[in-house]
Design an enzyme around this catalytic site. Sequence first.
Site, mmCIF file in Angstrom:
data_model
loop_
_atom_site.group_PDB
_atom_site.id
_atom_site.type_symbol
_atom_site.label_atom_id
_atom_site.label_comp_id
_atom_site.label_asym_id
_atom_site.label_seq_id
_atom_site.Cartn_x
_atom_site.Cartn_y
_atom_site.Cartn_z
ATOM 1 N N ASN A 1 0.113 8.045 0.321
ATOM 2 C CA ASN A 1 -0.089 9.358 -0.294
ATOM 3 C C ASN A 1 -1.013 10.231 0.550
ATOM 4 O O ASN A 1 -2.055 9.787 1.010
ATOM 5 C CB ASN A 1 -0.727 9.188 -1.674
ATOM 6 C CG ASN A 1 -0.093 8.073 -2.459
ATOM 7 O OD1 ASN A 1 1.095 8.095 -2.699
ATOM 8 N ND2 ASN A 1 -0.875 7.064 -2.813
ATOM 9 N N ALA B 1 0.840 -1.183 0.000
ATOM 10 C CA ALA B 1 0.000 0.000 0.000
ATOM 11 C C ALA B 1 0.877 1.235 0.000
ATOM 12 O O ALA B 1 2.102 1.130 0.122
ATOM 13 C CB ALA B 1 -0.904 0.009 1.232
ATOM 14 N N GLU C 1 9.844 4.291 7.950
ATOM 15 C CA GLU C 1 9.350 2.909 7.869
ATOM 16 C C GLU C 1 9.587 2.127 9.158
ATOM 17 O O GLU C 1 8.701 1.421 9.632
ATOM 18 C CB GLU C 1 9.941 2.195 6.655
ATOM 19 C CG GLU C 1 9.550 2.809 5.304
ATOM 20 C CD GLU C 1 8.053 2.905 5.076
ATOM 21 O OE1 GLU C 1 7.271 2.278 5.827
ATOM 22 O OE2 GLU C 1 7.640 3.631 4.146
ATOM 23 N N HIS D 1 -0.893 0.957 9.308
ATOM 24 C CA HIS D 1 0.452 1.376 8.888
ATOM 25 C C HIS D 1 0.362 2.629 8.009
ATOM 26 O O HIS D 1 1.044 3.615 8.265
ATOM 27 C CB HIS D 1 1.125 0.226 8.134
ATOM 28 C CG HIS D 1 2.494 0.555 7.625
ATOM 29 N ND1 HIS D 1 3.637 0.234 8.312
ATOM 30 C CD2 HIS D 1 2.900 1.182 6.485
ATOM 31 C CE1 HIS D 1 4.695 0.644 7.626
ATOM 32 N NE2 HIS D 1 4.270 1.221 6.510
ATOM 33 N N GLU D 2 -0.481 2.584 6.992
ATOM 34 C CA GLU D 2 -0.574 3.732 6.080
ATOM 35 C C GLU D 2 -1.148 4.938 6.804
ATOM 36 O O GLU D 2 -0.717 6.064 6.590
ATOM 37 C CB GLU D 2 -1.400 3.386 4.836
ATOM 38 C CG GLU D 2 -0.909 2.163 4.059
ATOM 39 C CD GLU D 2 0.588 2.153 3.774
ATOM 40 O OE1 GLU D 2 1.186 3.233 3.654
ATOM 41 O OE2 GLU D 2 1.171 1.048 3.694
#
Length: 881
Positions: A274, A271, A329, A306-307
């Site tokens: 953005n 994924a 990350e 996570h995103e």
Amino acid sequence: MRDANPQTIYLKDYAVPDYLIHHVELNFTLDDENTRVVSRLTMIRNPASQTGDAALVLAGENLGLISVVLNDDNELTEQDYLQTQDSLIIHEVPQHRSFVLTIENTINPKANTALEGLYLSGSMLCTQCEAEGFRKITYFLDRPDVMAKFTTTLVGDKDRYPVLLSNGNKIAQGELADNRHWVTWEDPFNKPCYLFALVAGQLDCIEDSFITLSGRNISLQIFVEKHDLDKCAHAMQSLKNAMRWDEQVYGREYDLDLYMIVAVSHFNMGAMENKGLNVFNTKFVLARPDTATDSDYERIEGVIAHEYFHNWTGNRITCRDWFQLSLKEGFTVFRDQEFTGDRTSKAVNRIENVNMLRTRQFAEDAGPMAHPVRPDAYMEVNNFYTLTVYEKGAEVVRMIHTLLGAEGFRKGSDLYFERHDGQAVTCDDFVNAMEAANAVDLSQFRRWYAQAGTPVLTVQQSYNSSAQTLALTINQHCPPTPGQAVKEPLHIPVTVGLINKDGSIAPCNVQGRKTDEIVLQLTQAEQTFTFTDLKQQPVVSILRGFSAPVKLVMERSLEELAFLLSYDSDTFNRWEAGQQLAGQVIAGLIADIQSGQAMQINPMIVTAFKQVMAQSWDDLSYFSLLLGLPSETYLAEQMQVVDVVAIHKAREFVVLTLAQQLQTQFKTLYLECHKDESGVFDAGAIGRRRIKNMCLAYLGRLEQPDIQQWSQQQFDTAKNMTDQMAALAVVANGTHPAKQECLSRFYQQWQAEALVIDKWFALQASSHNPDTFETVQALMQHPAFDLKNPNRVRALIGAFSQANPLHFHAANGQGYQFLADQIIALNTLNPQVASRMLSALTSWRRYDEGRQALMKAQLERIMTTDAISKDVYEVASKSLA
Ligand code: 7MF
Ligand code: ZN
């Protein structure tokens, strides 16, 4: 695709950008094959730049340049600029005032099979810009330390592209002639171009909302193709859970009024975060009880989180350069791991993460691609989205958390957000904030970012009964890695607990402080820690919770391991004791096989399992992990020269023995837990399915008619994918008479659900049946197979090469040749995926001479590929070096 001699980029060469971009106005006229991009950049010379040369160098690849205009009226000619294969160099631009550069170019999304930049996924136009994809959309300063405000207008046919999305808020829209329409999006936050996104197509959406801690109302939308609308509810709930968690645990709120997620079927990875418009692989969004397994549900929640977490750790504060990738990350993986631990089972989550780290990251760290968490050189940045940067990076953040404690860590993260909001920073800035907020010295700890390789801790204990002391001597040693011959000692937190022979806690008394557990701070090559006031010799439970990403060497008898399996209060170490016990037993069998003797199994493993099964467990998922044996891949990690056949035979022998000797227990437990709880996803129901399917997998090895009947029955009646898939695995991985029939019925049932068909491919590719290689070859010709779809490639080629050591490493080399053929084909289509598939060949030095030669020959053949990509070249050449 370029020359075979790509440049190496070094961290030490970092320099600030010569120019800055304040504002970007993008205008896209969308077309599947010929999209027109107009980019209007408001720029200025960077006052901090030290270079004398005034030329403006913009990155760009595969672009059809139409025009370059300076300050709206000065159209530049070919004398004014130079176009190279990957850049546009403008010889002169204003030096002392801001200027506007307008570039017009075309791109072809349909021809873009690399899935980087703007591409077509099914009938959807979408973008992937991290790390360096924006340069495939238009000429730009494509580096994360250039941050700008973006305004994006999308123009397209109303029927072909009814939905037009980009980052930020929708500020205007309208209709045009010829059945076209347009939408303008404005993102009020500065961002690097890797966070840009655009999506256009025939999409449907589900909507919800979230009220933040401060009372702001955020609109949430998930966009999918129409037939997937009934598989979005779980992703939406996951998003809301993540938003709440980040407020509660980190005090971080969402900052825009709108959060959009789009699921696309063609995606190189999991994924992408953005700003305001996450793009996801469908695999990490879509779930319905009958199409997704319990693990899929858990993984989806983790990836959505996570995103989402990247909005603060990645977007608001981003990386100065790609060497700092772990800044966002490592930290974000740590955050999503902690979230998942809170949402599911802390114990299970930790074990699963450590399992992945030890099987895959440790292998990377011991191989030709070994690099530090903060790499210092790369050829292709996409090759550095690695297990080391992500998983070891998360372990490094976790160690800081362990050293500072939860409160100290929170003080540090608060200071980090306060200091660096809106900036592009380094891993060092992160550690500095942690240090400053806690008044500690982490200078030695920083070596974790710079030093590659997995440290080995060797532990020796000596109990002195007259002094009532226990001395623990810990030695640390890190083997050399490519380019780093000598290693310095690291600052390593080692969590220790002591257990009395009756199972009670023996307090840790070190330097006058008495606690149930202690975090030893190992900073020297060798150090001795003395525990006092111990009337009897305790059993040592060391590296609790896997407190550091290291290999532990400590002599343990099977009795001691069985004791820890029964009494260790640390859930990780308790499981670890069982794994080590099983590992030692399997190692004994491997030795039997290698010396040509009959396998003699140590009965202690049966006793230990019996004891585990006799206890009552609250956390059934944890219980099922205790019943699992170390994987073939993990066992391979432990061997000097990997013997895939012996590992497989030995492990299977243990599985069969346990199935035979604990048949009654497995059957009882299966029947007890086998209920229809489809659609119920609480820890209880998930745990019952895990334990029941674990039992079924053992029982399946017996190849008995009554069990074959059970698995067939479960397959026929399952209303959830967890049970259906588990039953199919048992049926298909053996001699079940209905094997072919079940496989083809499964295909018939699910042919319209791509993600389920991926499971069907992967299951067959990872089977230990003797005809697996022929099956894989046949599946390559299956009409549903598509080399242009990364999920399919991973399901078939990835599963065969990475999850089927027995057949991939067939002694005649057919597996290697097959993989090399596919990598060569993928090199042209999708270099990123090709390079990822190479990982199965990079560890060639770990095998026997015959296999080494065969693997090496395939790597050499890959090196001769015409127009070899940077991605494949870097990994193949470093593997051979
Ligand atoms: C959970 O990190 C953990 C890791 C880059 C692409 C997603 O958000 C990301 C992106 C790669 C490998 C793993 C992950 C991602 C990427 C990932 C996803 C979910 N910034 Br490459
Ligand atoms: Zn990430």
